[in-house]
Design a protein around this motif. Structure first.
Motif, mmCIF file in Angstrom:
data_model
loop_
_atom_site.group_PDB
_atom_site.id
_atom_site.type_symbol
_atom_site.label_atom_id
_atom_site.label_comp_id
_atom_site.label_asym_id
_atom_site.label_seq_id
_atom_site.Cartn_x
_atom_site.Cartn_y
_atom_site.Cartn_z
ATOM 1 N N LEU A 1 -9.273 -3.025 -1.438
ATOM 2 C CA LEU A 1 -7.983 -2.980 -2.126
ATOM 3 C C LEU A 1 -7.251 -1.719 -1.675
ATOM 4 N N PRO A 2 -5.917 -1.751 -1.678
ATOM 5 C CA PRO A 2 -5.182 -0.526 -1.358
ATOM 6 C C PRO A 2 -5.393 0.525 -2.457
ATOM 7 N N ALA A 3 -5.078 1.781 -2.168
ATOM 8 C CA ALA A 3 -5.337 2.877 -3.116
ATOM 9 C C ALA A 3 -4.550 2.712 -4.408
ATOM 10 N N ASN A 4 -3.434 1.982 -4.362
ATOM 11 C CA ASN A 4 -2.631 1.807 -5.580
ATOM 12 C C ASN A 4 -2.948 0.503 -6.313
ATOM 13 N N ALA A 5 -4.121 -0.058 -6.050
ATOM 14 C CA ALA A 5 -4.509 -1.288 -6.761
ATOM 15 C C ALA A 5 -5.950 -1.196 -7.233
ATOM 16 N N ILE B 1 -1.091 -1.609 -9.210
ATOM 17 C CA ILE B 1 -1.495 -2.980 -9.526
ATOM 18 C C ILE B 1 -2.813 -2.887 -10.280
ATOM 19 N N ALA B 2 -2.772 -3.296 -11.564
ATOM 20 C CA ALA B 2 -3.922 -3.067 -12.447
ATOM 21 C C ALA B 2 -4.799 -4.299 -12.621
ATOM 22 N N ALA C 1 0.824 -1.213 0.000
ATOM 23 C CA ALA C 1 0.000 0.000 0.000
ATOM 24 C C ALA C 1 0.856 1.260 0.000
ATOM 25 N N GLY C 2 2.073 1.160 0.536
ATOM 26 C CA GLY C 2 2.943 2.328 0.627
ATOM 27 C C GLY C 2 3.757 2.604 -0.623
ATOM 28 N N LEU C 3 3.638 1.801 -1.663
ATOM 29 C CA LEU C 3 4.461 1.993 -2.862
ATOM 30 C C LEU C 3 3.792 2.996 -3.810
#
Ligand SMILES: *Cc1c(COP(=O)(O)O)cnc(C)c1O
Length: 221
Positions: free
Chosen positions: A183-187, A148-149, A141-143
């Motif tokens: 899901l995390p914000a980057n996924a 992640i699509a 989540a911190g990346l």
């Protein structure tokens, strides 16, 4: 049939399905990639970093480059400036390395988690449990440099079409389950990369958004 005619015929089969073609160009000379490019295909899949970087240097810049093969962490730097989508992510360590090089290049690099669905020893990938654990981990989540699509999977290499269908269907079900979140914000679960020359018709019926097709277009390797 020529490369252009094969691409036309595939694009026609895909029209209206919501599924896109990635032409798998590994081992093919750049002349063949140009032929595909002139036929309107602008998304190419390669499985080796060095080969992809060399072809990137020689071809027009409006091409989407998809890395579809196993990626070693020490090679990420060679493709980070230009890769569009990495289909074959299967560890936190690799995600962290992609993140590092994405940020160095002021980019956010889209990735798919490769999920193991085949009844074979040789295929790479995460189990569904491992994928869920990755998506739940604070480290992922911190990346800020990755997105992640979605997911990628390869069915067993078999003539048993019902087995292939069952494997694709199980991946689609897992995809839909993850899509419901959290899901995390980057996924996000937007892309489901499944289907190759021998099984893409089944994959499309089972909800693929991206097929990776090589030999049907360019002939056997
Ligand atoms: C080579 C390869 C393909 C394409 O295979 P064809 O049978 O030539 O269509 C698709 N996905 C991956 C991961 C590959 O390595």
């Amino acid at each position: 049939m020529s490369v252009a005619l094969q691409i036309d015929s595939l694009q026609q089969k895909l029209s209206g399905t919501g599924c896109r073609l990635v032409a798998v160009t590994k081992t093919r000379p750049v002349e063949m990639l140009l032929e595909a490019w002139h036929a309107g295909c602008k998304a190419f899949g390669e499985n080796r970093v060095q080969e992809m970087a060399e072809k990137y240097g020689e071809l027009p810049k409006n091409i989407e480059w998809h890395l579809i093969g196993h990626l070693q962490t020490n090679k990420v730097k060679y493709i980070a400036p230009f890769v569009s989508l990495i289909h074959s992510v299967e560890s936190l360590k690799l995600l962290q390395e992609i993140d590092k090089h994405a940020l160095k290049n002021n980019r956010i690099i889209s990735c798919l988690l490769q999920i193991y669905i085949a009844q074979e020893e040789t295929k790479f990938g995460l189990s569904t449990e491992e994928a869920e654990a990755l998506l739940a981990s604070p480290e992922v989540a911190g990346l800020a440099g990755i997105r992640i699509a979605g997911l990628m999977g390869m069915a067993t290499f078999t003539g048993n079409r019902e087995q292939i269908r069952a494997e694709f269907r199980s991946l689609k079900q897992f995809f839909e389950k993850l899509k419901k979140g959290p899901l995390p914000a980057n996924a996000e679960m937007r892309e489901l990369s499944m289907g190759m020359s021998g099984d893409f018709d089944i994959a499309v019926e089972e909800g693929s958004t991206m097929i990776r097709v090589g030999s049907s277009i360019f002939g056997s390797r």
